[in-house]
Design an enzyme around this catalytic site. Sequence first.
Site, short mmCIF file in Angstrom:
data_model
loop_
_atom_site.label_atom_id
_atom_site.label_comp_id
_atom_site.label_asym_id
_atom_site.label_seq_id
_atom_site.Cartn_x
_atom_site.Cartn_y
_atom_site.Cartn_z
N TYR A 287 0.82 -1.21 0.00
CA TYR A 287 0.00 0.00 0.00
C TYR A 287 0.85 1.26 0.00
O TYR A 287 0.41 2.31 -0.47
CB TYR A 287 -0.97 -0.01 1.19
CG TYR A 287 -2.39 -0.19 0.72
CD1 TYR A 287 -2.81 -1.44 0.25
CD2 TYR A 287 -3.29 0.85 0.68
CE1 TYR A 287 -4.08 -1.63 -0.22
CE2 TYR A 287 -4.58 0.67 0.21
CZ TYR A 287 -4.96 -0.56 -0.25
OH TYR A 287 -6.22 -0.74 -0.74
N HIS A 348 -1.45 -1.60 6.62
CA HIS A 348 -1.81 -0.66 5.56
C HIS A 348 -2.31 0.68 6.10
O HIS A 348 -1.76 1.75 5.77
CB HIS A 348 -2.91 -1.26 4.66
CG HIS A 348 -2.50 -2.50 3.95
ND1 HIS A 348 -1.19 -2.83 3.69
CD2 HIS A 348 -3.25 -3.51 3.42
CE1 HIS A 348 -1.15 -3.99 3.04
NE2 HIS A 348 -2.38 -4.41 2.88
N LYS A 444 -14.52 -6.71 4.85
CA LYS A 444 -14.78 -7.53 3.67
C LYS A 444 -16.29 -7.68 3.47
O LYS A 444 -17.06 -7.50 4.41
CB LYS A 444 -14.14 -8.91 3.82
CG LYS A 444 -12.61 -8.91 3.74
CD LYS A 444 -12.06 -10.32 3.85
CE LYS A 444 -10.57 -10.34 3.58
NZ LYS A 444 -10.25 -10.03 2.17
#
Length: 601
Positions: A287, A348, A444
């Site tokens: 990232y 990240h 998610k």
Amino acid sequence: MATTLYSTPCRSLATSSSSSSSLQPCPLSSNLAYPQRVTFSQRFLASKVSLKSQPQPYQIPVHTQQPEGTVTAAVTPVENGTSHKQLKADLLSLKSPDESEDGFEKDENESSVSITVVGASGDLAKKKIFPALFALYYEDCLPKHFTIYGYARSKMTDAELRNMVSKTLTCRIDKRENCNEKMDQFLIRCFYHSGQYDSQENFAALDKKLKEHEGGRTSNRLFYLSIPPNIFIDAVKCASLSASSGNGWTRVIVEKPFGRDSESSAALTKSLKQYLTEDQIFRIDHYLGKELVENLSVLRFSNLIFEPLWSRQYIRNVQLIFSEDFGTEGRGGYFDHYGIIRDIMQNHLLQILALFAMETPVSLDAEDIRNEKVKVLRSMRPLRLEDVVIGQYKSHTRGGVTYPAYVDDKTVPSGSLTPTFAAAALFIDNARWDGVPFLMKAGKALHNKRAEIRVQFRHVPGNLYNRNFGTDLDRATNELVIRVQPDEAIYLKINNKVPGLGMKLDRSNLNLHYAARYSKEIPDAYERLLLDAIEGERRLFIRSDELDAAWSLFTPVLKELEEKKIIPEYYPYGSRGPVGAHYLAARHNVRWGDLGTDVDH
């Protein structure tokens, strides 16, 4: 006749023989120096020879500037009418890619780079690493003498590796010509060696093959560990003891996860440092290679309008949002061992937060930037359980389609409490950010796919136009949005009068949409990070003390969640996540900026 020198969009490559080589001045001009690398725009010059459109096979003396002086070599061009298939067959039959590609005889004073992808048969290698290496080759960013080796336990020939790799290479880069020829030239530089990850004998055999390709030149070696973390140490030990460079640098790229908590991370670092120095370890977080993340410091430190506003006086809250519109899809076994906090937030999002919030570094040197990031992480308030919300997606039927729950994944243990969603409120206890909530959320199986930073500014004191917005002051506040993916953009929300005789206000965007502004395709993050590792540029890689500070922030709350067996809040597949995330934001007087109440384009 001398060839024309062309500039390329790449950076001058480091060729120092030490393990911590620095960027070198470009050999084509004694006036050029690079005390620090600012952007991708710095270029190195490479001489190019066209092998096309020659009426008959004759020899052209080529003068190519080298650091040691001028070297003359003869290149035999291809005859008219030679078929592409025949050219490909000839290239694949050559044993020495160095001479076949550029016509130069081997010079022991030159250096070579050998890139070994350990775990070459895995998905990451096939989908990301090999395509990124080809993109660098296509853009002339790799050195003249380089070799790529795949290393894995699978039995495979060089031809089978090339066939496997060729299926993942694309001509996406600016859609330019001769891509197929470039692919052929790239593939003949790719080789395969089968071996065990814990076998010094197998790595010694690899070392022998690498030396054959290096041909007595100064050998620089890069090992990319695309393997599970439980075999990192075995592979590093064998590579270090049996396949290190004898006269150049040796570097190892380590993929996350870097442990599961402070203790396991510290143990991993200690084991790595038995065989490598800190300067040889490149902990990759892809990232940090994203274009918009790279642009964070440029946006802030080179624009006068932003830097004075970058503090508690003007910023009300900062949101870091990561969402995926799919579930684990058969990868639940890996994911269940880590969960969303370890998988996304601890690395990240926390890395982006540190880059966002750091003080102005002394320079753009890697160590100066990493020093400031560590200061931010060490200034952060310990994360408390009440400042965290966790969730897990459940089955949901929409449009006649039934989407599975997390625990429906056959690779996930029955009754797993591993969170697939998390939101957290973090605080930085220093003079610049005291009291400003930094809200993270990642999940998610949500309603869309996005990664963005949203900076919500304070309300205008005594705003004359409050009555035009009613009681919802959030609608009147400015917001800076940095969309990392997809469809990269930076836009600033401002209040604006709608044209007409009345006094009607509207929220409008001052928009930098990358696809509309720049015709050049944005490089993949792995391309930038691989090139940085080859050059020895560590700015976008994580240092060990930085990793320690990140884990110390999350480890206590992770242990508390697991010891108390906190049950996650269940949310439907494809929704906006658990309701608890909105209550968490409301406790800190914040509203999530991705609620879809306005148009973000």
